[in-house]
Design an enzyme around this catalytic site. Structure first.
Site, PDB file in Angstrom:
ATOM      1  N   SER A 149      33.924 -46.377  13.728  1.00 15.27           N
ATOM      2  CA  SER A 149      32.656 -46.091  13.050  1.00 15.27           C
ATOM      3  C   SER A 149      32.389 -46.990  11.845  1.00 15.27           C
ATOM      4  O   SER A 149      32.335 -46.537  10.697  1.00 15.27           O
ATOM      5  CB  SER A 149      32.622 -44.622  12.651  1.00 15.27           C
ATOM      6  OG  SER A 149      32.833 -43.862  13.800  1.00 15.27           O
ATOM      7  N   ARG A 164      31.369 -55.753   8.678  1.00 16.00           N
ATOM      8  CA  ARG A 164      31.967 -55.511   7.356  1.00 16.00           C
ATOM      9  C   ARG A 164      32.562 -54.114   7.347  1.00 16.00           C
ATOM     10  O   ARG A 164      32.129 -53.235   8.090  1.00 16.00           O
ATOM     11  CB  ARG A 164      30.910 -55.624   6.262  1.00 16.00           C
ATOM     12  CG  ARG A 164      29.799 -54.638   6.451  1.00 16.00           C
ATOM     13  CD  ARG A 164      28.660 -54.785   5.489  1.00 16.00           C
ATOM     14  NE  ARG A 164      27.697 -53.748   5.805  1.00 16.00           N
ATOM     15  CZ  ARG A 164      26.804 -53.826   6.771  1.00 16.00           C
ATOM     16  NH1 ARG A 164      26.719 -54.902   7.511  1.00 16.00           N
ATOM     17  NH2 ARG A 164      25.977 -52.813   7.005  1.00 16.00           N
ATOM     18  N   ASP A 202      30.295 -43.688  15.969  1.00 14.61           N
ATOM     19  CA  ASP A 202      30.220 -42.219  15.982  1.00 14.61           C
ATOM     20  C   ASP A 202      28.799 -41.698  16.214  1.00 14.61           C
ATOM     21  O   ASP A 202      28.591 -40.672  16.866  1.00 14.61           O
ATOM     22  CB  ASP A 202      30.834 -41.604  14.708  1.00 14.61           C
ATOM     23  CG  ASP A 202      30.345 -42.227  13.420  1.00 14.61           C
ATOM     24  OD1 ASP A 202      29.486 -43.122  13.475  1.00 14.61           O
ATOM     25  OD2 ASP A 202      30.829 -41.819  12.337  1.00 14.61           O
TER      26      ASP A 202
HETATM   27  C1  BGC Z   1      29.425 -46.896   9.021  1.00 15.22           C
HETATM   28  C2  BGC Z   1      28.777 -46.476  10.319  1.00 15.22           C
HETATM   29  C3  BGC Z   1      29.081 -45.025  10.615  1.00 15.22           C
HETATM   30  C4  BGC Z   1      28.750 -44.148   9.412  1.00 15.22           C
HETATM   31  C5  BGC Z   1      29.114 -42.699   9.644  1.00 15.22           C
HETATM   32  C6  BGC Z   1      29.057 -45.920   7.903  1.00 15.22           C
HETATM   33  O1  BGC Z   1      29.742 -46.265   6.742  1.00 15.22           O
HETATM   34  O2  BGC Z   1      29.013 -48.188   8.652  1.00 15.22           O
HETATM   35  O3  BGC Z   1      29.210 -47.298  11.385  1.00 15.22           O
HETATM   36  O4  BGC Z   1      28.327 -44.626  11.727  1.00 15.22           O
HETATM   37  O5  BGC Z   1      29.434 -44.609   8.269  1.00 15.22           O
HETATM   38  O6  BGC Z   1      30.462 -42.538   9.914  1.00 15.22           O
END
Ligand code: BGC
Length: 482
Positions: A149, A164, A202
């Site tokens: 995620s 990143r 996610d």
């Molecule tokens: C991430 C996402 C993720 C979200 C929730 C963010 O910091 O960049 O990819 O879906 O957090 O977990």
């Protein structure tokens, strides 16, 4: 809390509360302005030039029907835990069985070495398989959906390039690289019998898992340590995928990565505290929206406010007390704010105990009132700003009614988050008052299905299905599907 209860509070505290209210209140007009800008940014992210919101194609190219079947592994590398699940999608429509194990993500891993991270994950998977399947080396390879995620691009040339780290992770040597071969190499070194079938976000898992059990679900959101959303777009509206030869109405799930909204700081009402959070974070200038909303930052915003008020000569809350514990960055997480907002007592005695036990500070009653109001302001702002993202996707897609599946610790545990978000949606979208308080809102944000378990398994199933049908877009390792 009514300001009337502060009648006996010292003047300086009342002034500070009023000032914080000005800083943190986001009125209807501002919500609408943010939402309009958000709609444009979503569209821009789908163009070849792009914008600040990545709008990553996920190569999930169909909605689940509820009739998917089979047994899959799902791995979730979230912010706090590592979860491994075995999910069986049963013959019965929209039904599933799940067994799972959780492993704590050691804190030092989040800022350590890439190799150690992959080794740790491979170890956990190996343990899980040995416990549930016996001797790993004798098994056929099991398909795995890996919920990773973080913002990662997924296209057919470079599947899984981490753009990143977010949520406080800072592991060298991974950004800008494809995480798939690193992960697969760690599995191969141990001989773990797994084939990586899908790398998912996610939010995409949440969207697909929720749509599996409720066809009205059109958007999947996470409001947790980080925040983000996914929805189904049609290829015809994704100019950056114009060279993919499919019918324009073919669906494609988009992982918005909306935490990056307004990185240019054009519309969000940032306070000096938000500026400080960003400045001292591992990635300044990134995730502007997320840093005002997500669980990782809510407690820190609160802490910065209290330290600032203590240090101000003309306010000086907690006068004469040792606030050294409070001075430590990121000591308070969003559950601390939840507990303050949940204190049922007029004299805020639970909040007092919380401050005494966790921070070694004994606030006076007026200080406790300031504390409570500050928590409310931070929690309310987060919920109202979150609603702008949901409204923007709904407006972009022309959805007048739908369900939005939401998951994450803030959505599930932060008091009033859901109601405050719903109120903001009502203001942004100009809905008339409800006739009956039990009526659903036209666009209702509700608890989602388990995205990183069931969702990951479903995405693995959908991907296998389409590869077997010869639709190879976005597929890098064909051998993982044989
Ligand atoms: C991430 C996402 C993720 C979200 C929730 C963010 O910091 O960049 O990819 O879906 O957090 O977990």
């Amino acid at each position: 809390m009514a300001l009337g209860t502060l009648a006996d509070a010292p003047r300086d505290l009342v002034n500070e509360i009023r000032h914080l209210e000005e800083l943190f209140t986001v009125g209807t007009a501002k919500l609408k302005e943010i939402t309009n800008h958000f709609v444009n940014e979503l569209t821009k992210g789908l163009t070849v030039e792009g914008g600040s919101i990545p709008m990553n194609p996920t190569w999930v190219m169909s909605q689940p029907t509820g009739y998917e079947t089979g047994s899959y592994l799902a791995l979730d590398m979230g912010g706090t835990n590592l979860r491994v699940c075995q999910v069986t999608l049963t013959e019965q429509k929209s039904e599933f069985d799940i067994i799972q194990s959780k492993y704590r993500m050691p804190e030092e891993l989040k800022t350590g070495d890439a190799e150690e991270l992959w080794e740790y994950i491979a170890d956990c998977l190996q343990q899980f398989i040995e416990t549930h399947h016996g001797n790993a080396s004798k098994l056929d390879k099991i398909p795995l959906g890996f919920t990773f995620s973080y913002p990662a691009t997924q296209n057919y040339i470079d599947e899984g390039i981490l753009q990143r780290w977010t949520k406080g992770f800072d592991i060298a040597g991974v950004e800008g690289r494809n995480v798939v071969p690193m992960f697969e190499a760690a599995l191969a070194r141990r001989g773990v019998p797994i084939k990586l079938t899908a790398l998912i976000n996610d939010t995409t898992g949440t969207l697909v898992a929720s749509a599996y059990t409720d066809p009205k679900m059109k958007i999947g959101c996470i409001f947790g340590t980080g925040c983000n959303a996914a929805y189904f777009e049609d290829f015809g509206s994704i100019p950056k995928l114009a060279d993919v030869k499919v019918k324009p109405e073919t669906p494609m799930a988009i992982n918005c990565e909306w935490g990056a909204f307004d990185n240019e700081h054009l519309v969000l009402p940032r306070t000096p505290y938000d500026v400080a959070i960003d400045r001292d974070s591992p990635r300044p200038g990134q995730q502007a929206f997320e840093k005002m909303i997500a669980g990782l930052y809510l407690g820190e915003i609160f802490r910065l406010i209290l330290v600032d008020l203590h240090d101000k000569k003309d306010v000086n809350i907690f006068a004469g007390q040792d606030i050294s514990k409070l001075r430590k960055p990121y000591t308070l997480d969003s559950s601390f704010l939840s507990a303050i907002e949940e204190d049922p007592f007029e004299n805020l005695s639970e909040t007092l105990e919380l401050f005494q036990s966790k921070l070694n500070i004994s606030p006076s009653l007026p200080e406790l009132e300031l504390i409570r109001r500050t928590a409310e302001l931070i929690g309310t702002r987060a919920a109202r700003l979150s609603a702008c993202g949901v409204a923007a996707i709904s407006i972009k897609k022309g959805y007048k009614t739908c369900h939005v599946g939401a998951d994450g610790s803030v959505f599930n545990k932060y008091p009033h988050f859901k109601a405050r978000g719903a109120q903001a949606l009502r203001e942004i979208l100009d809905w008339p008052a409800k006739e009956n308080p039990n009526d659903e809102d036209p666009i209702e944000i509700m608890a989602a299905e388990d995205g990183s378990g069931v969702g990951a398994a479903l995405i693995a199933a959908l991907t296998l299905q389409r590869v077997r049908a010869g639709i190879m877009h976005g597929i890098l390792n064909k051998e993982n599907f044989l």
